[in-house]
Enzyme design. Structure first.
Site, PDB file in Angstrom:
ATOM      1  N   HIS A  54       0.798  -1.235   0.000  1.00 27.14           N
ATOM      2  CA  HIS A  54       0.000   0.000   0.000  1.00 27.14           C
ATOM      3  C   HIS A  54       0.825   1.277   0.000  1.00 27.14           C
ATOM      4  O   HIS A  54       0.296   2.351  -0.247  1.00 27.14           O
ATOM      5  CB  HIS A  54      -0.869   0.073   1.254  1.00 27.14           C
ATOM      6  CG  HIS A  54      -1.937  -0.950   1.299  1.00 27.14           C
ATOM      7  ND1 HIS A  54      -2.696  -1.295   0.212  1.00 27.14           N
ATOM      8  CD2 HIS A  54      -2.412  -1.694   2.328  1.00 27.14           C
ATOM      9  CE1 HIS A  54      -3.561  -2.220   0.575  1.00 27.14           C
ATOM     10  NE2 HIS A  54      -3.413  -2.485   1.836  1.00 27.14           N
ATOM     11  N   HIS A  91      -7.810   4.224   4.907  1.00 28.42           N
ATOM     12  CA  HIS A  91      -7.091   3.121   4.255  1.00 28.42           C
ATOM     13  C   HIS A  91      -5.618   3.515   4.111  1.00 28.42           C
ATOM     14  O   HIS A  91      -5.311   4.661   3.782  1.00 28.42           O
ATOM     15  CB  HIS A  91      -7.712   2.841   2.888  1.00 28.42           C
ATOM     16  CG  HIS A  91      -7.170   1.589   2.249  1.00 28.42           C
ATOM     17  ND1 HIS A  91      -5.926   1.535   1.691  1.00 28.42           N
ATOM     18  CD2 HIS A  91      -7.715   0.357   2.099  1.00 28.42           C
ATOM     19  CE1 HIS A  91      -5.722   0.309   1.219  1.00 28.42           C
ATOM     20  NE2 HIS A  91      -6.796  -0.416   1.458  1.00 28.42           N
ATOM     21  N   GLU A 133      -3.326   2.998   1.914  1.00 33.17           N
ATOM     22  CA  GLU A 133      -2.892   3.597   0.640  1.00 33.17           C
ATOM     23  C   GLU A 133      -3.336   5.058   0.556  1.00 33.17           C
ATOM     24  O   GLU A 133      -2.578   5.933   0.116  1.00 33.17           O
ATOM     25  CB  GLU A 133      -3.484   2.812  -0.536  1.00 33.17           C
ATOM     26  CG  GLU A 133      -3.052   3.386  -1.881  1.00 33.17           C
ATOM     27  CD  GLU A 133      -3.836   2.812  -3.050  1.00 33.17           C
ATOM     28  OE1 GLU A 133      -4.124   1.597  -3.045  1.00 33.17           O
ATOM     29  OE2 GLU A 133      -4.171   3.585  -3.970  1.00 33.17           O
ATOM     30  N   CYS A 147      -5.988   0.305 -10.432  1.00 37.30           N
ATOM     31  CA  CYS A 147      -5.049  -0.736 -10.853  1.00 37.30           C
ATOM     32  C   CYS A 147      -5.761  -1.793 -11.685  1.00 37.30           C
ATOM     33  O   CYS A 147      -6.776  -2.345 -11.264  1.00 37.30           O
ATOM     34  CB  CYS A 147      -4.436  -1.385  -9.620  1.00 37.30           C
ATOM     35  SG  CYS A 147      -3.410  -2.786 -10.027  1.00 37.30           S
ATOM     36  N   ASN A 206     -10.732  -4.427  -2.301  1.00 37.09           N
ATOM     37  CA  ASN A 206     -10.997  -5.011  -3.620  1.00 37.09           C
ATOM     38  C   ASN A 206     -11.815  -6.293  -3.484  1.00 37.09           C
ATOM     39  O   ASN A 206     -12.527  -6.684  -4.386  1.00 37.09           O
ATOM     40  CB  ASN A 206      -9.720  -5.154  -4.463  1.00 37.09           C
ATOM     41  CG  ASN A 206      -8.970  -6.431  -4.199  1.00 37.09           C
ATOM     42  OD1 ASN A 206      -9.433  -7.506  -4.557  1.00 37.09           O
ATOM     43  ND2 ASN A 206      -7.823  -6.313  -3.569  1.00 37.09           N
ATOM     44  N   SER A 252      -5.931 -10.273  -2.478  1.00 34.19           N
ATOM     45  CA  SER A 252      -5.226 -10.513  -1.219  1.00 34.19           C
ATOM     46  C   SER A 252      -5.508 -11.918  -0.673  1.00 34.19           C
ATOM     47  O   SER A 252      -5.153 -12.221   0.455  1.00 34.19           O
ATOM     48  CB  SER A 252      -5.644  -9.458  -0.190  1.00 34.19           C
ATOM     49  OG  SER A 252      -7.050  -9.386  -0.120  1.00 34.19           O
TER      50      SER A 252
HETATM   51  S1  SF4 Z   1      -3.907  -4.275  -6.499  1.00 36.57           S
HETATM   52 FE1  SF4 Z   1      -2.547  -3.302  -7.993  1.00 36.57          FE
HETATM   53  S2  SF4 Z   1      -1.809  -1.468  -6.929  1.00 36.57           S
HETATM   54 FE2  SF4 Z   1      -2.617  -2.823  -5.365  1.00 36.57          FE
HETATM   55  S3  SF4 Z   1      -0.854  -4.016  -4.690  1.00 36.57           S
HETATM   56 FE3  SF4 Z   1      -1.872  -5.193  -6.283  1.00 36.57          FE
HETATM   57  S4  SF4 Z   1      -0.771  -4.657  -8.164  1.00 36.57           S
HETATM   58 FE4  SF4 Z   1      -0.307  -3.098  -6.638  1.00 36.57          FE
END
Ligand code: SF4
Length: 282
Positions: free
Chosen positions: A78, A128, A130, A194, A224, A266
């Site tokens: 992040h 968050h 990030e 992303c 995500n 993740s």
């Molecule tokens: S989702 Fe995309 S921006 Fe986030 S860690 Fe994975 S590759 Fe990197």
């Protein structure tokens, strides 16, 4: 009599390259040193965090960093705000920087905008990691919002620059951009989502329709994960969200059904394999 479920794991689910990179880096140092500090959860997945903790990973919060000296500390995918780098320098901390290159690029863009005195708005989740890292590029001046409704009744500048947290939904980002334009603002909108996440929308939708039931595996903290689970639900209303195999409910399945197992960026593959094995045991 067992249910004899036909279970298939989505081969495109699992860690994105940013997470693979951070975990590889951590494991390499854990093997050498036997322990390693990590600022915040290395990945939004409790099971994977527990696996790495057992190997010596020590998760610390930002409040604990100033008390640490002469140690190695991992920065996860992040990314971090400039303050973290400053504290590390002062305390002779060696930062093992596993910030994802996609996030670093976005941090640089936000910083350049800030240096050019643009007004910056970030579509992202409050608090968050990030987003905190991005806001840090602007001396905390960027306005963060996670819903367009948060901007209702707020006096906005006539012209501003819009960025997005990397894991937000592309559709929602463009809907926000259109809405702001229609309200008459001069918005310089940068789609900084992303593609490791957004490219999965279509693929995941196509995967989910193929099965009677879908089990989506993800940590509850993964943003995500939420977005991708919604994609599954839209393609297949019989989709279930679980964080680990113990959350599977036998009564949600019928004998002989086909089940697709998929997950977030993740979600470790080993966990999806455990879910598959549990389903096969029903
Ligand atoms: S989702 Fe995309 S921006 Fe986030 S860690 Fe994975 S590759 Fe990197």
């Amino acid at each position: 009599m067992g249910y004899n479920l036909q279970v298939t794991i989505d081969k495109d689910s699992g860690f994105c390259f940013g997470v693979v990179y951070a975990i590889d880096m951590a494991e390499e140092i854990l093997e050498q040193d036997g322990y390693l500090y990590c600022l915040g959860d290395i990945v939004h997945n409790d099971e994977e965090v527990a696996r790495l903790k057992a190997k010596g990973l020590r998760i610390i919060g930002h409040d604990q960093l100033p008390a640490l000296k002469n140690e190695k500390v991992l920065i996860r995918a992040h990314g971090e705000a400039p303050d973290t780098y400053r504290i590390a320098l002062e305390n002779n901390i060696t930062l093992i920087d596993a910030s994802c290159p996609v996030v670093l690029k976005l941090q640089n863009r936000v910083k350049t905008s800030y240096d050019q005195q643009e007004k910056i708005f970030i579509y992202g989740k409050h608090g968050h990691a990030e987003v905190i890292g991005l806001q840090g590029q602007t001396n905390g001046e960027a306005v963060v919002f996670q819903d367009i409704a948060e901007l209702d009744g707020v006096e906005l500048p006539n012209s501003f620059t819009l960025y997005s947290q990397t894991t937000k939904s592309v559709d929602k980002f463009y809907a926000i951009k259109d809405e702001l334009l229609s309200r008459g603002y001069d918005v310089k909108a940068n789609d900084t989502i992303c593609r490791q996440v957004s490219n999965r929308y279509e693929d995941l939708g196509a995967f989910a329709v193929r099965f009677d039931k879908v089990v989506f595996v993800s940590g509850k903290k993964s943003s995500n994960g939420r977005v991708l689970y919604d994609v599954c639900l839209r393609s297949n209303p019989n989709s279930y969200f679980v964080s680990d195999p113990s959350e599977l409910r036998r009564e949600n399945f019928r004998p002989g059904e086909t089940v697709g197992v998929c997950g977030a960026t993740s979600t470790p593959m080993w966990l999806m394999e455990q879910v598959k094995a549990t389903l096969e045991g029903f």
